[in-house]
Enzyme design. Structure first.
Site, mmCIF file in Angstrom:
data_model
loop_
_atom_site.group_PDB
_atom_site.id
_atom_site.type_symbol
_atom_site.label_atom_id
_atom_site.label_comp_id
_atom_site.label_asym_id
_atom_site.label_seq_id
_atom_site.Cartn_x
_atom_site.Cartn_y
_atom_site.Cartn_z
ATOM 1 N N ASN A 194 13.487 5.109 41.837
ATOM 2 C CA ASN A 194 14.369 5.878 42.713
ATOM 3 C C ASN A 194 14.500 5.283 44.110
ATOM 4 O OD1 ASN A 194 14.870 7.680 40.655
ATOM 5 N ND2 ASN A 194 13.299 9.134 41.287
ATOM 6 N N ARG A 217 23.966 6.602 36.949
ATOM 7 C CA ARG A 217 24.734 7.334 37.949
ATOM 8 C C ARG A 217 24.762 6.598 39.285
ATOM 9 N NH1 ARG A 217 26.017 12.425 36.633
ATOM 10 N NH2 ARG A 217 26.173 12.999 38.823
ATOM 11 N N CYS A 275 20.701 11.032 32.772
ATOM 12 C CA CYS A 275 20.066 11.980 31.854
ATOM 13 C C CYS A 275 20.717 13.347 31.957
ATOM 14 C CB CYS A 275 18.569 12.090 32.184
ATOM 15 S SG CYS A 275 17.640 10.585 31.836
ATOM 16 N N ASP A 318 10.170 15.746 38.286
ATOM 17 C CA ASP A 318 9.872 14.715 37.288
ATOM 18 C C ASP A 318 8.412 14.723 36.842
ATOM 19 O OD1 ASP A 318 12.447 13.785 37.149
ATOM 20 O OD2 ASP A 318 12.164 12.211 38.636
ATOM 21 N N VAL A 334 14.534 22.851 40.626
ATOM 22 C CA VAL A 334 15.368 21.727 41.055
ATOM 23 C C VAL A 334 16.545 21.514 40.103
ATOM 24 C CG1 VAL A 334 15.405 19.264 41.610
ATOM 25 C CG2 VAL A 334 13.396 20.649 42.193
#
EC number: 2.5.1.7
Length: 453
Positions: free
Chosen positions: A40, A111, A135, A325, A347
């Site tokens: 990320n 994305r 996802c 996550d 989230v």
């Protein structure tokens, strides 16, 4: 592109010719593996190189398919990308407009293209992004990204093949408020604002460690960015940015995933490169659940100290809360805890789909639309199944599983490792989106498995 094609594409991007793993569970994971840079952060840092007038160097880059996707997109736009070991050299000297058909070849695989828009508008005055994939774990609308770019002065045109943007008068600063501290939207603002004319003020910003590391990179490039304690970020636009040299922050998500795998299997793993400050919230929950850890200069050791695991109540949240996550691999471990655990997801509204496979394996998990945490969240009145009750301990048994998404897929792998009997897991190429050489790491840690093409 269907799920199986997506999985094979993701795996092939990193030279992985495996799409099915047969796991014989019941063996504790033991050993030492390395944590590289965070997915990320690394992918966004690669995009940031577009903004510089000179070459950049990014170290500790994992070999994951999302990195290959971004590399491909950068190369389509004329950026020279060269890998030496775990270091990427990125040179944007010949940035150019890419053909829509070429960009569309990447549609559905990531994305990340939405974040190319700000840098490309600065460099070329135009940008195109294809339909976006990623996802399927909840509503991730890009409308706010587009609105941010409009606020900066971009003209947005929606086409059947994607979205085309132009900036006939360049980009200018703006006042922007995020109703929810979205990581992606915060990144969009940062990448668009650093070279925009004037000042940008962003309130309600995300302040995850990966965001702060991206800010550190942009500051090295010459950006002027101030982060206040009230989630306000102020950016003074500059005319010119240079390249950067940077070592990426370690991957917190991969660290938590392998830590939970050690806990669930009764194992003992040392995760080289992991650091305490960014993992504090996870470490607290890990200890409450009955796990043990030892902080060392070069990493963190995680292990199951023996005895029963303990039930916990967890609410996911933006940083500094418990990361969304982290909850999927933790749920597998909680299925083996002695008592009732609750996980309240605040989230993403559709992140418990992975539990269906766990129930098939013998887990007792109920999903609820009510907010079962200590406070109500934004999903409570919208009939989303966003709270999970996990009762244990249970003995999981082997099953045939199809990986649905990145984090859920790794959690299914952990479940198979803890289960009695044999599990066959297909579409594992999706896991390669965010977990570097995970098959090799399983082998290093002593897992008992076979692979199929």
């Amino acid at each position: 592109m269907n799920l199986t094609e997506f999985s094979k594409s993701a795996g092939a991007a990193v030279g992985m010719n495996v799409d099915t793993i047969t796991v014989r569970g019941g063996k504790a994971l033991r050993g030492r593996i390395q944590m590289k840079g965070a997915k990320n952060l690394v992918t966004k840092a690669m995009v940031a190189a577009l903004l510089g007038e000179g070459p950049s160097e990014l170290r500790s880059v994992p070999e994951i398919s999302d990195v290959r996707v971004v590399q491909g997109l950068l190369e389509l736009h004329g950026v020279t990308v060269r890998r030496e070991g775990d270091t990427l050299h990125l040179d944007p000297a010949n940035v150019r407009t890419a053909h829509e058909t070429s960009i569309n070849a990447h549609a559905g695989s990531s994305r990340i293209p939405i974040l190319f828009c700000g840098p490309l508008l600065h460099q070329l005055g135009e940008a195109f992004i294809p339909d976006l994939g990623g996802c399927h774990i909840g509503d991730r609308p890009i409308d706010f990204h587009l609105e941010v770019l409009r606020n900066f002065g971009a003209v947005v045109e929606k086409l059947p093949s994607g979205i085309r943007m132009t900036a006939p008068n360049g980009l200018h600063g703006a006042k922007i408020h995020l109703p929810y501290p979205s990581v992606g939207a915060t990144e969009q603002v940062l990448l668009g604002a650093v070279r925009a004319r004037g000042r940008t003020e962003l309130t309600g910003a995300a302040v995850e460690p990966e965001i702060l590391d991206l800010i550190a990179i942009l500051q090295k490039m010459g950006a002027e960015i101030q982060v206040d304690t009230d989630r306000t970020i102020r950016i003074e636009g500059v005319d010119k940015l240079v390249g950067y040299s940077h070592t990426a922050l370690f991957d917190r998500n991969e660290t938590a995933s392998w830590a939970c795998a050690a806990l669930a299997t009764g194992g003992d793993v040392f995760l080289e490169g992991a650091r305490q400050p960014e993992m504090t919230t996870f470490l607290n929950v890990f200890r409450k659940a009955g796990g043990a850890f030892d902080i060392q200069d070069d990493g963190i050791r995680f292990w199951h100290p023996g005895g029963d695991l303990k039930p916990v109540v967890v609410e996911t949240d933006v940083h500094p809360g418990f990361m969304t996550d982290w909850q999927q691999p933790l749920v597998v471990a909680l299925a083996k805890a002695n008592g009732i655990s609750i996980v309240h997801e605040t989230v993403y509204e559709q992140r418990f789909g992975f539990t269906e496979a766990l129930v098939e394996m013998g887990a007792y998990i109920q999903i609820h639309t009510d907010c079962l945490g200590s406070h109500a969240c934004r999903f409570g009145q919208r009939n989303y199944e966003h709270s999970a009750v996990i009762a244990g301990p249970v003995e999981l048994h082997g099953a045939d599983i199809t990986v649905p998404d990145l984090r859920g897929g790794f959690s299914h792998l952990v479940a198979a490792l803890t289960a009695t009997g044999t599990s066959r897991i297909s579409n594992v190429g999706i896991i390669a989106r965010g977990y570097e050489r995970f098959v090799e790491k399983l082998e290093t840690l002593g897992a008992d498995f076979d692979v199929e093409g």
